[in-house]
Design a protein around this motif. Sequence first.
Motif, mmCIF file in Angstrom:
data_model
loop_
_atom_site.group_PDB
_atom_site.id
_atom_site.type_symbol
_atom_site.label_atom_id
_atom_site.label_comp_id
_atom_site.label_asym_id
_atom_site.label_seq_id
_atom_site.Cartn_x
_atom_site.Cartn_y
_atom_site.Cartn_z
ATOM 1 N N ASP A 21 7.466 -1.475 -5.245
ATOM 2 C CA ASP A 21 7.252 -0.557 -4.390
ATOM 3 C C ASP A 21 5.470 -0.941 -3.979
ATOM 4 O OD1 ASP A 21 9.044 0.285 -5.842
ATOM 5 O OD2 ASP A 21 8.067 1.290 -7.956
ATOM 6 N N ARG A 22 5.228 0.330 -2.890
ATOM 7 C CA ARG A 22 3.553 0.906 -3.336
ATOM 8 C C ARG A 22 2.766 0.467 -4.223
ATOM 9 N NH1 ARG A 22 2.551 3.234 2.205
ATOM 10 N NH2 ARG A 22 0.138 3.490 1.082
ATOM 11 N N GLN A 23 1.617 -0.872 -4.033
ATOM 12 C CA GLN A 23 0.716 -0.197 -5.187
ATOM 13 C C GLN A 23 0.468 0.947 -5.114
ATOM 14 O OE1 GLN A 23 0.228 -3.511 -6.730
ATOM 15 N NE2 GLN A 23 2.060 -3.852 -5.952
ATOM 16 N N TRP A 24 0.270 1.722 -4.304
ATOM 17 C CA TRP A 24 -0.166 3.737 -4.927
ATOM 18 C C TRP A 24 0.215 3.955 -3.702
ATOM 19 C CZ3 TRP A 24 -3.919 -0.485 -3.760
ATOM 20 C CH2 TRP A 24 -4.936 -0.789 -2.734
ATOM 21 N N ARG A 25 0.505 5.417 -3.715
ATOM 22 C CA ARG A 25 1.070 6.099 -2.505
ATOM 23 C C ARG A 25 0.061 6.381 -1.411
ATOM 24 N NH1 ARG A 25 1.030 10.882 -5.283
ATOM 25 N NH2 ARG A 25 -0.317 10.022 -6.735
ATOM 26 N N ASP A 26 0.154 7.390 -0.683
ATOM 27 C CA ASP A 26 -0.699 7.482 0.810
ATOM 28 C C ASP A 26 0.268 9.246 1.081
ATOM 29 O OD1 ASP A 26 -2.254 7.683 2.497
ATOM 30 O OD2 ASP A 26 -0.205 7.689 4.062
ATOM 31 N N PRO A 27 -0.897 10.000 -0.573
ATOM 32 C CA PRO A 27 -0.280 11.412 -0.142
ATOM 33 C C PRO A 27 -1.108 12.203 0.320
ATOM 34 C CG PRO A 27 -2.008 10.938 -2.198
ATOM 35 C CD PRO A 27 -1.480 9.818 -1.741
ATOM 36 N N ASN A 59 -5.155 16.542 -11.742
ATOM 37 C CA ASN A 59 -4.938 17.034 -10.126
ATOM 38 C C ASN A 59 -6.138 16.654 -10.467
ATOM 39 O OD1 ASN A 59 -4.222 18.693 -8.484
ATOM 40 N ND2 ASN A 59 -4.887 20.242 -9.648
ATOM 41 N N ILE A 60 -5.897 15.203 -10.013
ATOM 42 C CA ILE A 60 -7.614 14.331 -10.013
ATOM 43 C C ILE A 60 -7.333 13.595 -8.201
ATOM 44 C CG2 ILE A 60 -9.226 12.519 -10.097
ATOM 45 C CD1 ILE A 60 -8.256 12.541 -13.294
ATOM 46 N N ALA A 61 -8.853 13.988 -7.532
ATOM 47 C CA ALA A 61 -7.840 13.548 -6.362
ATOM 48 C C ALA A 61 -9.693 12.550 -5.924
ATOM 49 C CB ALA A 61 -8.052 13.817 -4.708
ATOM 50 N N VAL A 62 -9.178 10.565 -5.616
ATOM 51 C CA VAL A 62 -10.666 9.931 -5.376
ATOM 52 C C VAL A 62 -10.750 9.960 -3.279
ATOM 53 C CG1 VAL A 62 -10.954 8.020 -4.833
ATOM 54 C CG2 VAL A 62 -10.133 9.011 -6.853
ATOM 55 N N LEU A 63 -11.662 11.226 -2.690
ATOM 56 C CA LEU A 63 -11.986 10.526 -1.765
ATOM 57 C C LEU A 63 -12.302 9.275 -0.926
ATOM 58 C CD1 LEU A 63 -10.439 13.409 -1.903
ATOM 59 C CD2 LEU A 63 -12.748 14.559 -0.543
ATOM 60 N N GLU A 64 -11.575 8.711 -0.235
ATOM 61 C CA GLU A 64 -12.468 7.760 0.359
ATOM 62 C C GLU A 64 -12.547 7.864 2.090
ATOM 63 O OE1 GLU A 64 -14.114 4.216 -0.394
ATOM 64 O OE2 GLU A 64 -13.717 4.111 2.110
ATOM 65 N N ALA A 191 -7.035 0.903 -8.110
ATOM 66 C CA ALA A 191 -6.160 1.700 -7.026
ATOM 67 C C ALA A 191 -5.584 2.255 -7.906
ATOM 68 C CB ALA A 191 -6.394 1.768 -5.801
ATOM 69 N N ARG A 192 -4.454 0.958 -7.916
ATOM 70 C CA ARG A 192 -3.005 1.366 -8.658
ATOM 71 C C ARG A 192 -2.447 1.711 -9.935
ATOM 72 N NH1 ARG A 192 -0.209 -3.220 -11.220
ATOM 73 N NH2 ARG A 192 2.600 -2.676 -11.006
ATOM 74 N N ALA A 193 -3.945 1.533 -10.537
ATOM 75 C CA ALA A 193 -3.683 2.149 -12.347
ATOM 76 C C ALA A 193 -3.923 3.873 -12.041
ATOM 77 C CB ALA A 193 -4.584 1.069 -13.280
ATOM 78 N N ALA A 194 -4.883 4.178 -11.153
ATOM 79 C CA ALA A 194 -5.336 5.114 -11.156
ATOM 80 C C ALA A 194 -3.589 5.926 -10.691
ATOM 81 C CB ALA A 194 -6.127 5.201 -10.479
ATOM 82 N N ASP A 195 -3.467 5.967 -9.986
ATOM 83 C CA ASP A 195 -2.374 6.007 -8.783
ATOM 84 C C ASP A 195 -1.211 6.636 -9.719
ATOM 85 O OD1 ASP A 195 -0.896 6.847 -6.127
ATOM 86 O OD2 ASP A 195 0.335 5.817 -7.189
ATOM 87 N N SER A 196 -0.904 5.941 -10.461
ATOM 88 C CA SER A 196 0.291 5.644 -11.498
ATOM 89 C C SER A 196 0.001 6.845 -12.644
ATOM 90 C CB SER A 196 0.171 4.579 -12.253
ATOM 91 O OG SER A 196 -0.466 3.844 -13.218
ATOM 92 N N LEU A 197 -1.132 6.709 -13.028
ATOM 93 C CA LEU A 197 -1.144 8.635 -13.755
ATOM 94 C C LEU A 197 -1.779 9.104 -13.777
ATOM 95 C CD1 LEU A 197 -4.007 6.310 -15.747
ATOM 96 C CD2 LEU A 197 -1.183 7.069 -16.517
ATOM 97 N N GLY A 198 -1.058 9.308 -11.564
ATOM 98 C CA GLY A 198 -1.134 10.880 -11.372
ATOM 99 C C GLY A 198 -1.872 11.087 -9.982
ATOM 100 N N ASP A 200 -4.343 11.012 -7.005
ATOM 101 C CA ASP A 200 -4.753 11.328 -5.765
ATOM 102 C C ASP A 200 -5.428 10.755 -5.016
ATOM 103 O OD1 ASP A 200 -2.028 12.956 -5.454
ATOM 104 O OD2 ASP A 200 -2.401 14.274 -4.645
ATOM 105 N N ILE A 201 -5.503 9.275 -4.279
ATOM 106 C CA ILE A 201 -5.874 8.687 -3.610
ATOM 107 C C ILE A 201 -5.779 9.149 -1.853
ATOM 108 C CG2 ILE A 201 -6.888 6.308 -2.903
ATOM 109 C CD1 ILE A 201 -5.304 4.956 -5.424
ATOM 110 N N LEU A 202 -6.752 9.537 -1.543
ATOM 111 C CA LEU A 202 -7.007 9.978 0.109
ATOM 112 C C LEU A 202 -7.497 9.314 0.632
ATOM 113 C CD1 LEU A 202 -7.324 13.424 -1.338
ATOM 114 C CD2 LEU A 202 -4.962 12.760 -0.629
ATOM 115 N N GLN A 203 -7.420 7.929 1.617
ATOM 116 C CA GLN A 203 -7.900 7.275 2.143
ATOM 117 C C GLN A 203 -7.941 8.040 3.920
ATOM 118 O OE1 GLN A 203 -6.775 2.643 1.564
ATOM 119 N NE2 GLN A 203 -5.124 3.886 0.879
#
Lengths: 421, 94
Positions: A21-27, A59-64, A191-198, A200-203
């Motif tokens: 799978d992708r290592q983290w989503r691209d939501p 319901n957490i997001a990380v903005l990059e 990044a992968r572990a945070a993403d798997s707990l829901g 959202d990583i917004l690059q």
Amino acid sequence: MTRFNAWNVFKNGFTGQKNWDRQWRDPEPKKEYDIIIIGGGLHGLATAYYLAKNHNKKNIAVLEKGWIGGGNAGRNTTIIRSNYMMPGNHEFYEHSLKLWENLSHDLNYNVMFSQRAHVSLFHSPSAKDGAARRYNIMRLHGTDAELWDLDTLKKNIPHLNYDNARFPILGAAVQRRAGNARHDSAVWGYARAADSLGVDILQNCEVTGVKRSQSNIESLETSRGTIKAKKVGFAVAGYTSVLWQMAGLGNLPIESHKLQAFVTEAVKPLLDHVVVYGVGGAHFYISQSDKGSMVFGGDLDWYKSYAQRGNLPIVQDSAEAAMAIMPCLGRIRLLRHWAGVMDMSMDGSFFICKTPLSNLYLNAGWNYGGFKASPASGWYFADLIANEQPHKHVQNHNLERFEKGINIDERGAGPDPKLHG
Amino acid sequence: MIRIKCPYCGERDHSEFTYGGDASIKYPELDAPESEWTKAIFFRENIRGIQKETWHHTNGCRLWLEVERSTITHEIKSVKVCHPQIEKITKSKL
């Protein structure tokens, strides 16, 4: 997300390891989040991960603004240690080191943590006394620390300049549990572990404006639209002042400086430890990466800057320091050098604290030490955001400490950010 | 390498100079409240752009200079001597 384990490696072997799978989503960004962390570096991602894992937040997001691993997470010399002595700092960095020790298992991602020992050379009897004091304080607090005499040092690290060094080597202060980790693995693992707990990583999501009322932040203007947030955490060391002023909050006890690092061509195994050399104004640290490259760094560029490129006098200084301590490097070729922009704070210590705005939290001021600090930084910052009050280990790491006169100045260098190297 | 045009010595490498810091700081009166002194000593604007800063020509004429420099590109906009009295003297010598 598929876990990394022997069975899954075996199973994916039937399809040429191509179906992972992708290592983290691209939501796509949602309209609103409970918690937004600005800054997708090690500190921001670790914070999001521990918010989800330790505090069960959703319901957490990380903005990059760029991409994961493109900022200081990819610009450091990967050294991990906990040889601190000020109250607050030693507990914090020791906690960080303990998290590193189990990080690969915790994240299910090999961060290649290698406890190869951090060897800090001393060159005079008084430097030895200073090291003994610091390392005794560490031992009193339960951190491992030892002093090596010259014979032990020679046996462990035979290639240093023991014969005709400008500053003769007398021995070393050593922390054996210290070492290195793979910087990319650490940031990708979080990044992968945070993403798997829901999370959202917004690059490619740069914050361009902060909309606020008198007492709190209402929403963030970003390059991917307006996003509302109940709580906001800043974790953008290097650019903290820029974001702070965007929120209309004025000045900070921080200056942005740049620090260079260097990588040479790969050579056969030469150096098994992290070696630090600091004397006569020079400041130099070197280790060998698993690929065989010598990775080293020196002083700051000595003037304030946001440019992510280094100047030539420091290249020369670092090369001179390398030759002074390891003359065998004389013919090695430099492959790359680069610079990262860092928050240099007024006492050399970090900030994990509340701010004048009720729903804004600050994580900043990492000086030279951001990489090793990142697990504990995420741990305590998540704790602050979730529980609304700082953990006792970071209770003085706030913006008020300067007015109160309780600066946490590990080096005793005074209010001049560039001196806290 | 940044090249700084010292009004006394001419254009020189920045490695001859020592970086002082933010030149826009205004120190309060001696009896001002502690909070004002805290701001002056510990808090910085940390400009991303053109900033006023001081440099000391340590390995040259040893004058303190006030330099306007971009913290993004390192381009220098202006250089002048910090203390007006000294500037008069240097001008008469030049």
